[in-house]
Structures are given as structure tokens and as C-alpha cells.
Design an enzyme around this catalytic site. Structure first.
Site: not given
Ligand code: 3H9
Length: 693
Positions: A104, A124
Site C-alpha cells: 500500500e 491480509e
Molecule cells: C497489513 O499490512 C494490514 C494493512 O493492510 C493495513 C493496516 C491498517 N508484523 O516469518 P519470519 C516477525 S497486515 C509484526 O520468521 P521469514 C515474525 O513474527 C500485514 N511482526 O521470517 C518474526 O518474529 P520473531 C500484512 C512481523 O523470513 C520475524 O518478524 N503482512 C511481521 O520466514 C521474522 O519473520 C503480512 O501478513 C509483521 N507484519 O518471512 C506479512 N512480519 O522472530 C507477514 C514478520 O519474533 N509476514 N514479523 O518470531 C510474513 O509473511 C513473513 O514474516 C515474511 C518473512 C514473508 C515477511
């Protein structure tokens, strides 16, 4: 400006860095930093802004940990608006993960340059949400409706290359990315960019668009299987065609705010963190994983073949052992056929299949396992066979090799005791088909060394599996819970519900498959044989009288054309099996059961609370470390709906007090013998919290 956003100058181009490792999530400090940076740069001599993220990644989205807490200004939609309104053109350098709020932000920019393999998407919906900062409004103003709907409702990311084809990004760059983005910015500094502010573009709901929209949404509804977010996300996209931008944005934000406090999003956020927690090493262990350079797999059948595929797909050489050349040839040909299917769907190329096949080294000699770092046996599931195989592995494996058994039920301590190195032995329980199913139960035996456990966790990561650590105990976590779940389904069948009613109630609840359709798929003879081998008491035998009678009458499930259901020989379509109905009625009469109406509510309560109750037993016995691990097992291995958050989370959502009351009632009712309420569950029901305190 905050510490999480910083700027630097390259001549008249300003670089704004989002610096919030590990994934540059959009914390309040990042949001404020971006708004401030854009405002401050507007009154400098810079001519353009390049917006980039540290750690070779753009922004992975909003900070999920903030959801459900009171909102903190500025909202992300305000950040996107501020970027879009910037008097200086903004170029987003999109690389690594550009997800959710990250995409976004990139859409708020006026231009986007991307690496070919960056991942752009709106995940999301996987969190039970819709994009909440203009994603559903700006995307259809930029790309075709069908692409926009697909991105927003599927949650699947697209590559930078594909994004360029769709028109989502303006250029694909490589080499020194920052230089490339600066070069791009230098070229466009003097171009007018008013029409690049996407909120100012208008799109119309023509008849053609309306038709496309209706067709796309029919497919979305079919795929959603009870999840609300994809449908709501599609509706938001429709608003982009029928409402002014500001109204569409507000409707999107309202939808986001409504969903974020709902049960589905809470459950899916619970799953997001549970999955990550499950694969972390337990606190009591230390050391480093051993190297995994070569893998040995024993058994070229369905399970062994699937496991071999998993490692070959991850790029590792695999020695595949079976007893005869014939079994190996058969196994290899099935593997090749499976991979070739992926060529048609574009998942792998012809050359890719050849490379994978070349990584497989078939053998009938145990000596060829001597060099393997990790050896996984997937031979026949009986203790005698497993013991024998482990003695043979022990004789040839090099010192330090990790030895794993892919058993689904057996005692891993007893298997380890067959070797002179029980510290190197553990369970790695894969789910069929092993190359597809994400779950891996890692069974920590009594003597398993720390670095052996760490090696199994590393193997899971290397092969893209979701790992959960379990202790030794019949059926570990997943299969252990399955027994009381199935028992309740079979009891209700005796009491008066039909297989169709039970299966339908459970699929409506969100399960991928009902227990009777599942039994037919697996083969009813398997459970039959296992019951014959066990010393079951009369009560337990009574529960499965219908299933046993079906097998004895030749209805073995899909493989014989009929079981609880009949199957079309061509299409395998399921239909009512009158013969099964006759058998059900006959058994009920023989047992003197007074058939009664069973409500769908009762079906859900008895099956789901049976899972949670057994889960609580598993927790108190230390076989699972946390209730969230049990949820991860069920969502990834047993077709449990992710949007319900797993059986333990579901019980917490219903309320442990309610669950406890039912358990009390049932353990004093006609089926009392089949209910042993867990002390842990009853105790937790007294407090306000959940299972994991
Ligand atoms: C959104 O954006 C809503 C908006 O449209 C509107 C808002 C108003 N937040 O997965 P990993 C942490 S909704 C907080 O092991 P990888 C994760 O918990 C969001 N923390 O690494 C972990 O922490 P820990 C849309 C986050 O390399 C560490 O980072 N986005 C977030 O295997 C490493 O993560 C998503 O849904 C976050 N957004 O994979 C993406 N993301 O070490 C969600 C990660 O303490 N994230 N952490 O356990 C993912 O899909 C994967 O983390 C990603 C990296 C592919 C990015």
C-alpha cells in the site's frame, strides 16, 4: 524523524530508508517517520525521493502485534496519502517482501521499480483481514480488475516480473538496486506526475466490469470455505468502481476495523504467531545444528518417495533405498510422474525435473547410506520391521549422522534403544503426500541430543515445513487427538446421525473433509486391521461395529468403489450408499439402540470438545509444549480451518467454562465411559485465561 526512518542525499535525489529489521514492519515510529520525511523533504532542494527498506527488503506490512490495540496516529492510510500528495515524485524501490501495508505504501508512491523476484502481495486475508490503507482502492485503479481481485482475495504474492506484466510496477531492475532506482528517479524528475497519484484516477463499473466482477467473486466464494475476509476484500474492490476514492477508502477502513476485532482474524493472527513459535528450539536446549549435506531415505513407497522429493526439491542429494530394484523403479517412476505434473501447471520446468531426478540415487544396499548426514526411514509401520531397519542403519551410518524414524504411532524410545547411539535418534513424522503437506511432527525421544533436535528443525526450515516438536506417546500429538474425535463421530452414527449429516456439519464448520469421507479415502480396512491387532474392550469394539460390518461386507472405501458412500468409478464422485445405510440400521437394531435426532450443534460440540479435551491431556503429559503447537498440528496436518485457529483456540473462543460444563455433563451421561475430562482443562476453566498461561 524517528530512528526507524532516515534520509540521505544523492545529489538532488533524496533516499528515505525504512530501517526496522527484521522485516521493516510499519510500526508507529515508521509511520510517523515516513510522514515527517516526506514533509521535511518537500521544503528542500531535492527533486525526487527514492523510498527503500534496509535488509534487502521493502516493507512486509503493518505491525501485526499492534492489531487489536488502540490505534496510534498517524494511521497507515494517512501515510499513504501523505506520500501520494508529496510535491516531489516518489519512487519506491521494491525488493524482498513488499506485502500488505508495504504494498500500500508502494502504491502511494508515484513510481515503482522492482527486482524480478521480489514478492508483492496482499496477505491480509491470511490474517482474516482486508487491506486497510487503500490497497483495495488503488490497485484496481492501476491494474486489470481480475488481477486486482486475485491479488486482494487470494493473499498470494506475485513476483516483480509478473507485477511488471500486470502494470503494478514500472520497471524491473537488477545489479546495484539503489543506483538503478536513483537512475530511474533522475529520468523522471521533470515529468509531470499528477496522473500518477492513483487516488485521483477514476474507474467505472461498466457492464463488462460488472460481469467480470461477478464471475471472479463466484470463484472467490467457492474457495473461501467459510472464511469471510476474501469476500469482504472483493466487495471493497467493487467499491473502487462505484464510489469516490475517499468513500471507498473509508468503507475499506471500516471493514478492516470490523474484521480486526472479529473471531476469524483473532484466530488467524493466533496461527501466524503459533506457527513461528512452534518451530523455535525449546528453551532448555543449546548448541548448533549438525550439517545436512546428504540425505538417505528408506522406502520408495508413497511416504518415502514423498520425503525424498521434499529434500531433492530443496536441492539436496538423496540416497533412496528399497529392498528390490523393482520397488525402486516403481517409486522413481511415481516421483517423476508427480514432478512432471508440475510442468503442466508451470511449477517446475522440464530441466528442473531432470535436475531433481539426478539428485536421487537409488540403491538396494544399506552400505550406500554410509555417507548420509540425515537418514529417515519410512518403511512398514510395525515395531519389528522398524527395529530391524534401525539395527541395519546403526551398522552402516557414519558417526554423527542423524537417524530419524517416520513412524506415526510407535515408541521412538524403543526404536532408539535398538542402536548404540540413541542420542542420534528422533522421530520425523511426515504427512501424506509428504512433498505437499506442510506439517512435520518432530518427536524428541528421551535420549535425543540437543544438536540432533536442532538438525531436525533445520531440515524442516530447509524444506519449507512447519515443524512442531512432540514428545514420545502413542500417536504423538496429531494422531493421538484423532482417536477421540473419530470415536465421537462413530458414536453419533450409532445413535442416529447419518455419515452425510456428520460430514456435512463438519465441513460446514470448516474441516477440509468429514471423518467418514476421510475413512473411505484412507481405506476402512486399515482401521479394521488395526482394531483386530489391538486388545480392545467390548465398549470400544461397539463404537466401531458399523465400520467393521462395512469392511466384512466388502465395503472398504474408495478403493473398492464403496464404503460409507458409493463412488463413481470414473469421477470418484461421492453419493449415498444404500447398502451402507442398510448395514447402519442393522447394527443399530442388533445393539438395541433407540435412534434419535442429533443436531449439527451436538456434532460440532462433541467432536471439537473431544479434540480439545485430548489436547489438554497431551499438554499435561508434556507431549506438546504449548496448546498453540496442537493448533499448528491440526491446521497444517489435519485440514482444520485456519480461520478457527485450531481446536485449542476454538475451545478458548467458545470459552473453557462452556467446554468444561459439557465435559462434566457427558462424563456423567450414557457415554460416560468415553469421556475423561482433563484436570488441566477443568482447572483452566476456573480462571479467565486460556490453555497457555
Ligand atoms: C497489513 O499490512 C494490514 C494493512 O493492510 C493495513 C493496516 C491498517 N508484523 O516469518 P519470519 C516477525 S497486515 C509484526 O520468521 P521469514 C515474525 O513474527 C500485514 N511482526 O521470517 C518474526 O518474529 P520473531 C500484512 C512481523 O523470513 C520475524 O518478524 N503482512 C511481521 O520466514 C521474522 O519473520 C503480512 O501478513 C509483521 N507484519 O518471512 C506479512 N512480519 O522472530 C507477514 C514478520 O519474533 N509476514 N514479523 O518470531 C510474513 O509473511 C513473513 O514474516 C515474511 C518473512 C514473508 C515477511
Amino acid at each position: 524523524m524517528s530512528g526507524q526512518v532516515r534520509t540521505e542525499s544523492r545529489g538532488d535525489i533524496a533516499i528515505v530508508w525504512v530501517d526496522h529489521p527484521p522485516v521493516n514492519a510499519l510500526s508507529q515510529a515508521v509511520r510517523q517517520g515516513l510522514v515527517d520525511a516526506v514533509a521535511e523533504l518537500a521544503v528542500t532542494d531535492h527533486k525526487a525521493i527514492v523510498l527503500a527498506g534496509v535488509n534487502d527488503t521493502f516493507i512486509a506490512g503493518a505491525d501485526i502485534r499492534e492489531f487489536g490495540k488502540p490505534p496510534m496516529a498517524p494511521g497507515l492510510f494517512e501515510v499513504c496519502d501523505a506520500i501520494e500528495a508529496s510535491p516531489l515524485p516518489v519512487v519506491a524501490l521494491v525488493q524482498g517482501n513488499t506485502l500488505g501495508g508495504g504494498l500500500e505504501v508502494a502504491l502511494g508512491a508515484h513510481y515503482r521499480v522492482a527486482t524480478a523476484n521480489t514478492r508483492l502481495g496482499f496477505p491480509e486475508v491470511n490474517l482474516g483481514l482486508v487491506p486497510g490503507a487503500g490497497g483495495t482502492q488503488r490497485t484496481p485503479r492501476l491494474i486489470a480488475l481480475t488481477d486486482a481481485i486475485d491479488m486482494v482475495t487470494s493473499g498470494k504474492p506475485v513476483s516483480g516480473k509478473r507485477a511488471a506484466e500486470m502494470g503494478l510496477v514500472d520497471a524491473v531492475v537488477d545489479g546495484d538496486l539503489l543506483e538503478a532506482a536513483i537512475g530511474f528517479a533522475a529520468k523522471i524528475v521533470d515529468d509531470p506526475f499528477e496522473e500518477r497519484r492513483l487516488s485521483r484516477r477514476s474507474i467505472e463499473m461498466t457492464d463488462e466490469v460488472a460481469e467480470q466482477f461477478a464471475a471472479a467473486m463466484r470463484a472467490v466464494e467457492k474457495r473461501a470455505k467459510g472464511a469471510v475476509a476474501p469476500i469482504r476484500a472483493g466487495e471493497c474492490v467493487r467499491n473502487a468502481y462505484t464510489m469516490p476514492f475517499a468513500d471507498g477508502l473509508k468503507a475499506e477502513r471500516d471493514t478492516f476495523m470490523e474484521l480486526v476485532v472479529g473471531d476469524q482474524s483473532k484466530a488467524m493472527r493466533h496461527m501466524f504467531f503459533s506457527e513461528r513459535l512452534a518451530s523455535k528450539p525449546p528453551k532448555d536446549i543449546s548448541g548448533e545444528a549438525r550439517p545436512i549435506r546428504t540425505v538417505g531415505v528408506l522406502g520408495a513407497g508413497t511416504m518415502g518417495g514423498g520425503i525424498a522429493m521434499t529434500y531433492a526439491e530443496a536441492g539436496l542429494p538423496v540416497t533412496l533405498l528399497d529392498m528390490s530394484q523393482e520397488a525402486l523403479d516403481r517409486g522413481l517412476s511415481v516421483i517423476e510422474k508427480n514432478w512432471r505434473r508440475g510442468i503442466r501447471s508451470g511449477r517446475v520446468t522440464e530441466a528442473g525435473v531432470s535436475e531433481r531426478m539426478a539428485r536421487l540415487h537409488p540403491t538396494t544396499s544399506f552400505d550406500d547410506l554410509a555417507d548420509c548426514d540425515l537418514i529417515i526411514e519410512a518403511v512398514f509401520e510395525t515395531m519389528d520391521v522398524k527395529r530391524d531397519v534401525f539395527r541395519k542403519i546403526d551398522a552402516v551410518a557414519k558417526p554423527g549422522a542423524v537417524l530419524a524414524t517416520n513412524t506415526s504411532y510407535l515408541d521412538v524410545d524403543a526404536i532408539a534403544a535398538e542402536t548404540d547411539r540413541p542420542q542420534d535418534v528422533l522421530g520425523m513424522h511426515y504427512f501424506s503426500p509428504a512433498n505437499i503437506m506442510k506439517l512435520l511432527e518432530i518427536v524428541r525421544a528421551e535420549k535425543t541430543a540437543d544438536d540432533v533436535l536442532l538438525t531436525a528443525l533445520k531440515a524442516a526450515k530447509l524444506t519449507g515445513k512447519t515443524a512442531v516438536i512432540a514428545g514420545v506417546g502413542h500417536g504423538f500429538i496429531g494422531n493421538r487427538l484423532l482417536t477421540p474425535y473419530q470415536r465421537q463421530a462413530h458414536l453419533m452414527l450409532l445413535e442416529g446421525a447419518s455419515p452425510q449429516q456428520i460430514d456435512q456439519a463438519l465441513t460446514r464448520f470448516g474441516m477440509a473433509m468429514g471423518p467418514f469421507a476421510m475413512g473411505d479415502l484412507a481405506g476402512l480396512d486399515i482401521g479394521y486391521k488395526s482394531r483386530q491387532d489391538q486388545d480392545l474392550n467390548e465398549e470400544e469394539r461397539r463404537v466401531y461395529r458399523i465400520a467393521d460390518a462395512l469392511v466384512e461386507a466388502g465395503h472398504l472405501g474408495q478403493k473398492s468403489g464403496s464404503g460409507f458412500y458409493s463412488y463413481d468409478p470414473e469421477t470418484r464422485a461421492r453419493s449415498h450408499n444404500p447398502a451402507a445405510e442398510g448395514i447402519v440400521n442393522k447394527v443399530r437394531t442388533e445393539l438395541g439402540i433407540n435412534q434419535r435426532e442429533i443436531s449439527d450443534e451436538e456434532i460440532i460440540e462433541r467432536t471439537q470438545f473431544a479434540l480439545a479435551n485430548e489436547g489438554a491431556h497431551v499438554l499435561s503429559e508434556g507431549i506438546a509444549a504449548r496448546s498453540s503447537d496442537i493448533d499448528t498440528v491440526y491446521v497444517h496436518g489435519y485440514g482444520y480451518p485456519r480461520w478457527r485457529g485450531g481446536p485449542m483456540h476454538y475451545a478458548e473462543t467458545v470459552g473453557l467454562k462452556t467446554v468444561a460444563e459439557k465435559l462434566r455433563e457427558w462424563s456423567n451421561g450414557p457415554n460416560a465411559v468415553h469421556w475423561t475430562p482433563s484436570d488441566l482443562l477443568m482447572e483452566r476453566a476456573e480462571g479467565d485465561g486460556g490453555f497457555d498461561q
